[in-house]
Design a protein around this motif. Structure first.
Motif, PDB file in Angstrom:
ATOM      1  N   THR A 110      40.763  41.447  26.062  1.00 25.98           N
ATOM      2  CA  THR A 110      41.489  41.700  27.399  1.00 25.98           C
ATOM      3  C   THR A 110      41.296  40.421  28.298  1.00 25.98           C
ATOM      4  O   THR A 110      40.163  39.908  28.281  1.00 25.98           O
ATOM      5  CB  THR A 110      40.934  42.874  28.213  1.00 25.98           C
TER       6      THR A 110
ATOM      7  N   PRO B 226      46.242  43.429  19.931  1.00 31.99           N
ATOM      8  CA  PRO B 226      45.928  42.376  21.126  1.00 31.99           C
ATOM      9  C   PRO B 226      45.694  40.898  20.252  1.00 31.99           C
ATOM     10  O   PRO B 226      45.165  40.930  19.165  1.00 31.99           O
ATOM     11  CB  PRO B 226      44.567  42.627  21.678  1.00 31.99           C
TER      12      PRO B 226
ATOM     13  N   ARG C 289      46.706  42.432  28.490  1.00 33.07           N
ATOM     14  CA  ARG C 289      46.394  41.934  26.952  1.00 33.07           C
ATOM     15  C   ARG C 289      47.726  41.175  26.719  1.00 33.07           C
ATOM     16  O   ARG C 289      48.621  41.634  27.026  1.00 33.07           O
ATOM     17  CB  ARG C 289      46.137  43.157  26.309  1.00 33.07           C
TER      18      ARG C 289
END
Length: 290
Positions: free
Chosen positions: A123, A88, A80
């Motif tokens: 992610t 994030p 991330r």
């Protein structure tokens, strides 16, 4: 001894002395460490882009999710990018058609990978081929939406290692020519001498097909005529080089040009990626910076 009561004139002289001392200190420190934006030291030096030595930079941080554990093909990697608020970040400015560029190099420069992770929720995920053990470094390169300098992305770097026997290969000495696995020859033709530190230079590379003929035009690769990234062979810092010839422009005598500014002395390994004949080719050359 009794203390003398200060008169009005005494107070005036004391105040003047304080002003003189403080003013002198300000002038002295102002001359010693002037703010960068007020210095007038001659021509402005082009900003360099040589980093990736830290997992945090410019308020962004690389957070490990899945790191390579073993050598092999399609080794998974996930991470991330966290912003200053610890959350994030999932959107960046497109940089040569991609949101994020991801590189992996081994410390002997014998292994180089350039892939483009895909966003999965918050992610970034990808996979890389890692055929041998050794010490590696991975780099995530991106341009923040609020950047004031879109030509110089943020680069975050994270080290990792793979256990087992390692077939280390010495970094080639500075040279002017390189041959790709596919048989193309790339030769530096500007002035293959050492490059100056912190000074913009244009590096010209002549590309020859396997039959020796100049490559007259290249096919699009990442929205440009080619892509080049350099890595300091000792520090493993990353440097992005920008192509000069616009996409679709013919290559005069098969030559492709890149703008470069190098921030550290020493040797760099340059990896040039270009597409021709329906295939992607990679050439590697070593240059010296003095």
């Amino acid at each position: 001894m009794a203390l003398r009561k200060l008169s009005f004139v005494d107070w005036i002289f004391a105040l003047v002395a304080v002003v003189v001392v403080v003013g002198g200190a300000v002038m002295m420190f102002g001359r010693t460490t002037p703010p960068a934006q007020h210095q007038n030291m001659g021509p402005v030096v082009p900003a360099s882009h040589s980093d990736g030595l830290s997992e945090s930079e410019s308020g962004y941080r690389f957070e490990r999710v899945v790191m390579p554990a073993d050598r092999g093909t399609a080794v998974p990697v996930a991470f991330r990018i966290l912003g200053g608020d610890g959350m994030p970040v999932t959107r960046f400015i497109d940089n040569q058609t991609k949101q994020l560029h991801f590189f992996v190099v081994r410390d002997d420069m014998h292994v180089f990978r350039h892939v483009h992770p895909v966003l999965d929720g918050d992610t970034w995920r990808t996979s890389v081929d890692l055929p041998d053990g050794g010490a590696y470094r991975m780099f995530a390169e991106f341009i923040p939406l609020d950047t004031k300098d879109p030509l110089h992305p943020v680069v975050l770097g994270v080290p990792f290692s793979l256990a087992g026997d390692t077939d280390l290969v010495p970094v080639p000495a500075p040279d002017a020519s390189s041959r790709t696995e596919s048989g193309y020859t790339v030769t530096r033709v500007d002035e293959p001498a050492a490059l100056p530190l912190m000074s913009e230079r244009k590096l010209r590379f002549a590309i020859r097909a396997p039959d020796g003929s100049p490559v007259e035009a290249l096919e699009p690769h990442l929205g440009a005529n080619g892509h080049m990234t350099g890595f300091h062979t000792m520090l493993l810092s990353a440097t992005h080089l920008h192509p000069v010839e616009p996409l679709g422009a013919p290559l005069i005598n098969g030559e492709l040009t890149f703008r470069a500014v190098f921030a550290e002395r020493g040797e760099y390994r340059l990896f040039l990626e270009f597409r021709h004949g329906g295939r992607l080719h990679t050439a590697a050359l070593t240059v010296a910076v003095e």
